[in-house]
Design an enzyme around this catalytic site. Structure first.
Site, mmCIF file in Angstrom:
data_model
loop_
_atom_site.group_PDB
_atom_site.id
_atom_site.type_symbol
_atom_site.label_atom_id
_atom_site.label_comp_id
_atom_site.label_asym_id
_atom_site.label_seq_id
_atom_site.Cartn_x
_atom_site.Cartn_y
_atom_site.Cartn_z
ATOM 1 N N GLY A 49 34.258 48.446 47.406
ATOM 2 C CA GLY A 49 35.095 47.346 46.944
ATOM 3 C C GLY A 49 35.988 46.894 48.079
ATOM 4 O O GLY A 49 36.216 47.647 49.039
ATOM 5 N N GLN A 54 43.186 42.888 51.929
ATOM 6 C CA GLN A 54 42.660 43.787 52.967
ATOM 7 C C GLN A 54 42.037 43.012 54.134
ATOM 8 O O GLN A 54 41.801 43.599 55.189
ATOM 9 C CB GLN A 54 41.619 44.744 52.383
ATOM 10 C CG GLN A 54 42.218 45.774 51.444
ATOM 11 C CD GLN A 54 41.146 46.730 50.961
ATOM 12 O OE1 GLN A 54 40.437 46.439 50.013
ATOM 13 N NE2 GLN A 54 41.013 47.861 51.628
ATOM 14 N N CYS A 94 39.638 54.598 51.146
ATOM 15 C CA CYS A 94 39.977 53.167 51.246
ATOM 16 C C CYS A 94 39.699 52.697 52.663
ATOM 17 O O CYS A 94 40.045 53.403 53.623
ATOM 18 C CB CYS A 94 41.456 52.985 50.898
ATOM 19 S SG CYS A 94 42.016 51.284 50.958
ATOM 20 N N LEU A 95 39.102 51.516 52.786
ATOM 21 C CA LEU A 95 38.804 50.979 54.120
ATOM 22 C C LEU A 95 40.075 50.696 54.914
ATOM 23 O O LEU A 95 40.030 50.615 56.133
ATOM 24 C CB LEU A 95 37.972 49.695 54.004
ATOM 25 C CG LEU A 95 36.581 49.856 53.381
ATOM 26 C CD1 LEU A 95 35.884 48.511 53.296
ATOM 27 C CD2 LEU A 95 35.745 50.853 54.159
ATOM 28 N N HIS A 136 41.591 50.789 41.533
ATOM 29 C CA HIS A 136 41.881 50.904 42.967
ATOM 30 C C HIS A 136 42.002 49.516 43.607
ATOM 31 O O HIS A 136 42.968 49.230 44.315
ATOM 32 C CB HIS A 136 40.779 51.721 43.654
ATOM 33 C CG HIS A 136 40.940 51.850 45.138
ATOM 34 N ND1 HIS A 136 41.152 53.052 45.763
ATOM 35 C CD2 HIS A 136 40.930 50.911 46.123
ATOM 36 C CE1 HIS A 136 41.272 52.856 47.074
ATOM 37 N NE2 HIS A 136 41.132 51.563 47.316
ATOM 38 N N GLU A 137 41.015 48.645 43.317
ATOM 39 C CA GLU A 137 40.998 47.325 43.974
ATOM 40 C C GLU A 137 42.107 46.412 43.449
ATOM 41 O O GLU A 137 42.723 45.686 44.230
ATOM 42 C CB GLU A 137 39.626 46.663 43.809
ATOM 43 C CG GLU A 137 38.480 47.407 44.476
ATOM 44 C CD GLU A 137 38.708 47.711 45.946
ATOM 45 O OE1 GLU A 137 39.435 46.960 46.624
ATOM 46 O OE2 GLU A 137 38.164 48.723 46.417
ATOM 47 N N HIS A 140 45.504 46.874 44.978
ATOM 48 C CA HIS A 140 45.728 46.197 46.270
ATOM 49 C C HIS A 140 46.432 44.851 46.076
ATOM 50 O O HIS A 140 47.178 44.411 46.944
ATOM 51 C CB HIS A 140 44.394 45.952 46.980
ATOM 52 C CG HIS A 140 43.877 47.131 47.753
ATOM 53 N ND1 HIS A 140 44.561 47.685 48.811
ATOM 54 C CD2 HIS A 140 42.733 47.846 47.623
ATOM 55 C CE1 HIS A 140 43.853 48.696 49.314
ATOM 56 N NE2 HIS A 140 42.746 48.827 48.610
HETATM 57 ZN ZN ZN Z 1 41.368 50.286 49.044
#
Ligand code: ZN
Length: 181
Positions: A49, A54, A94-95, A136-137, A140
């Protein structure tokens, strides 16, 4: 197709509250191009995701893969509502916080309302892994990272996570030792 650069923890854009998308903007070539770039970036970084902040765009948009069968999908202006009281614990990554993992407790079941990439209203009820990804997404979009919600004792570098399978603690806070491979 453009691969965008992923903001890393410490960048202020990851701590902002993102702005809602005007539904009239969704069909425009510019916005559709952005969705494509967001998806291409998620796939290039091999993520499950990716949220718009991000990639330095504080808009309420995420792309994610809820299951292999469904494939990638976009959630625009998502609103998450927990369903029931049950919680679920899992290791997340997480990226924007690369090469580490930690354990997070989340709602096991949720309802999410959103606009899809055509601007159509959608409603999904999810439980387990897909519910975790959505939480999670969408976090953000409110400037929240999973590390804010994690049990810090479980913080692991990826190598150690793979080697030891993630640290576990019992109710008394004692480390549960498992066999090393
Ligand atoms: Zn993340």
């Amino acid at each position: 197709m453009s691969i965008l650069r992923v903001a890393q923890a410490g960048h202020p854009v990851l701590r902002m509250r993102s702005e809602p998308v005007d539904p009239e903007v969704i069909p425009t070539p510019e916005f559709q191009g952005f969705l494509r770039d967001l998806l291409d970036t998620m796939e290039d970084y091999d993520g499950a995701g990716l949220a718009a902040p991000q990639v330095h765009e504080p808009m309420r948009v995420v792309v994610l893969v809820l299951s292999d069968e469904r494939g990638p999908e976009f959630l625009i202006n998502p609103v998450v509502t927990p369903v029931g009281e049950e919680q679920i614990v899992s290791f997340e990554g997480c990226l924007s916080v690369p090469k580490v993992r930690a354990e997070v407790t989340r709602h096991k079941a949720i309802r999410v309302e959103f606009l899809d990439d055509k601007g159509e209203p959608q409603l999904l009820e999810l439980h387990g892994y897909p519910a975790i990804v959505v939480q999670h997404e969408t976090d953000h979009l409110d400037g929240v990272l999973y590390i804010d919600r994690c049990d810090p004792r479980t913080f692991s570098y990826l190598d150690e996570y793979r080697r030891f399978g993630g640290l576990q603690f019992d109710e008394r806070g004692e480390l549960v030792l498992s066999e090393e491979e």
